[in-house]
Design an enzyme around this catalytic site. Structure first.
Site, PDB file in Angstrom:
ATOM      1  CE1 TYR A   5      -3.053  -3.038   0.372  1.00  0.00           C
ATOM      2  CE2 TYR A   5      -3.518  -2.376   2.631  1.00  0.00           C
ATOM      3  CZ  TYR A   5      -3.738  -3.230   1.569  1.00  0.00           C
ATOM      4  OH  TYR A   5      -4.629  -4.264   1.707  1.00  0.00           O
ATOM      5  CG  HIS A  62      -1.172  -8.763   0.967  1.00  0.00           C
ATOM      6  ND1 HIS A  62      -0.735  -7.497   0.618  1.00  0.00           N
ATOM      7  CD2 HIS A  62      -2.506  -8.760   0.759  1.00  0.00           C
ATOM      8  CE1 HIS A  62      -1.764  -6.776   0.211  1.00  0.00           C
ATOM      9  NE2 HIS A  62      -2.847  -7.525   0.264  1.00  0.00           N
TER      10      HIS A  62
END
Length: 334
Positions: free
Chosen positions: A52, A107
């Site tokens: 991110y 992730h």
């Protein structure tokens, strides 16, 4: 704000958590305002990821000076190899300005990558090593494929599992969520607002909170969004609210963009999530002129698509993106 246990971790977390994706779109000062509003309203679970961009750094800056023991900090990495994830963990610690993270997750597990991740010398091995070193307290997995996450929970020991669940997407209710509950695995709900498709976010969150989950983490980039989302805690879903959700879900169907942005970058520079969002605003909310003006202001448009298919390979929801972009082109360009 109501609180729940994060499974076997024993951590107490706010049932409305904080998703860190949208922090990428705002300034550091704006991020401080958003995070501080979340803290004021009792939110104590903060989720980010190495992927991110600057989200971790903004969270670290916003949380600086806050009593560390009161906040639950989580991040995640798409690394496949041991050395890669250990580097990522060090970067996350530096960005969060902390000596340890409460939760670190593998992730977005995918069928084509999970084998390497769990193999000797893989990312899971490095994550467990970091746990023994005290840099990570608990370990979790995330992904968009409930059956794959269920398989991993059945074969390996994890403290948490993070997956999409909202009024439209309920696949995880069949097997994944019940199994996680039986095994006392903490459940973190991503995409609780289905990428922002519902007109009443608080109602959509109330629906999620009816279920035995640990925390739902809508992404937030504005103090007003924080207030709206936090207002769902401790208040039941009314019949009128559920009926409205049902009507919107039937209209939307499952062929919609969740704004996860995994399709990016596009080789032609097309902001695919934005194009598809504008399409939805035009068709679903009667805002065609508003959407058209913003579409025409985009530097790269749907008509620039060369149909290479790279975006569809990366989309975790297997959306027919090329087809949807052509619909955008017809809608906005004729």
């Amino acid at each position: 704000m109501n609180y729940r246990k994060l499974g076997k971790t024993g951590l107490t977390v706010s049932e409305i958590g904080f998703g860190g994706i949208p922090l990428q779109r705002i300034t550091p000062d704006e991020a401080v305002a958003v995070v501080r509003e979340a803290l004021r309203l009792g939110i104590n679970f903060f989720d980010s990821a190495r992927g991110y961009t600057d989200s971790e750094e903004k969270l670290g800056r916003a949380l600086q000076g806050i009593a560390r023991k009161e906040e639950v900090l989580a991040s995640k990495s798409k690394a496949r190899r041991k050395e890669e994830i250990k580097r990522d963990i060090e970067t996350s610690l530096r960005h969060f300005r902390t000596e340890y993270l409460d939760l670190y997750q593998l992730h977005e597990l995918r069928p084509e990558t999970v084998g390497e991740i769990i193999s000797p010398g893989g990312a899971l091995e490095g994550l467990r090593e970091a746990q023994r070193e005290g840099k990570v307290r608990f370990i979790g997995i995330t992904g968009h494929i409930p059956s794959l996450l269920l398989e991993r929970l059945q074969k390996d020991s994890f403290d948490t599992v993070q997956f999409p669940f909202n009024y439209i997407e309920r696949d995880a209710l069949a097997e994944l969520l019940p199994f996680a509950i039986r095994q006392n695995v903490g459940t973190i709900i991503m995409k609780p607002l289905a990428g922002g498709v519902f007109s009443d976010p608080a109602a959509a969150l109330k629906f999620i909170l009816k279920h035995d989950i640990s925390t739902a983490i809508p992404g937030m980039q504005d103090p007003a969004e924080v207030k709206q989302n936090a207002s769902a805690s401790g208040i039941g879903l009314t019949a009128a609210e559920e009926e409205r959700l049902r009507g919107e879900a039937e209209h939307i169907g499952r062929r919609f963009c969740r704004r996860c942005a995994y399709c990016l970058p596009c080789p032609q520079g097309i902001d695919i999530p934005m194009q598809l969002i504008l399409k939805r605003y035009s068709e679903g909310y009667g805002l065609h002129q508003w959407a058209l003006e913003r579409y025409l202001a985009q530097e790269a448009k749907s008509s620039d698509c060369l149909e290479c298919g790279e975006c569809e390979e990366k989309c975790p929801y297997k959306l027919p993106i090329r087809e949807l972009l052509q619909e955008c082109r017809r809608l906005f360009e004729g």
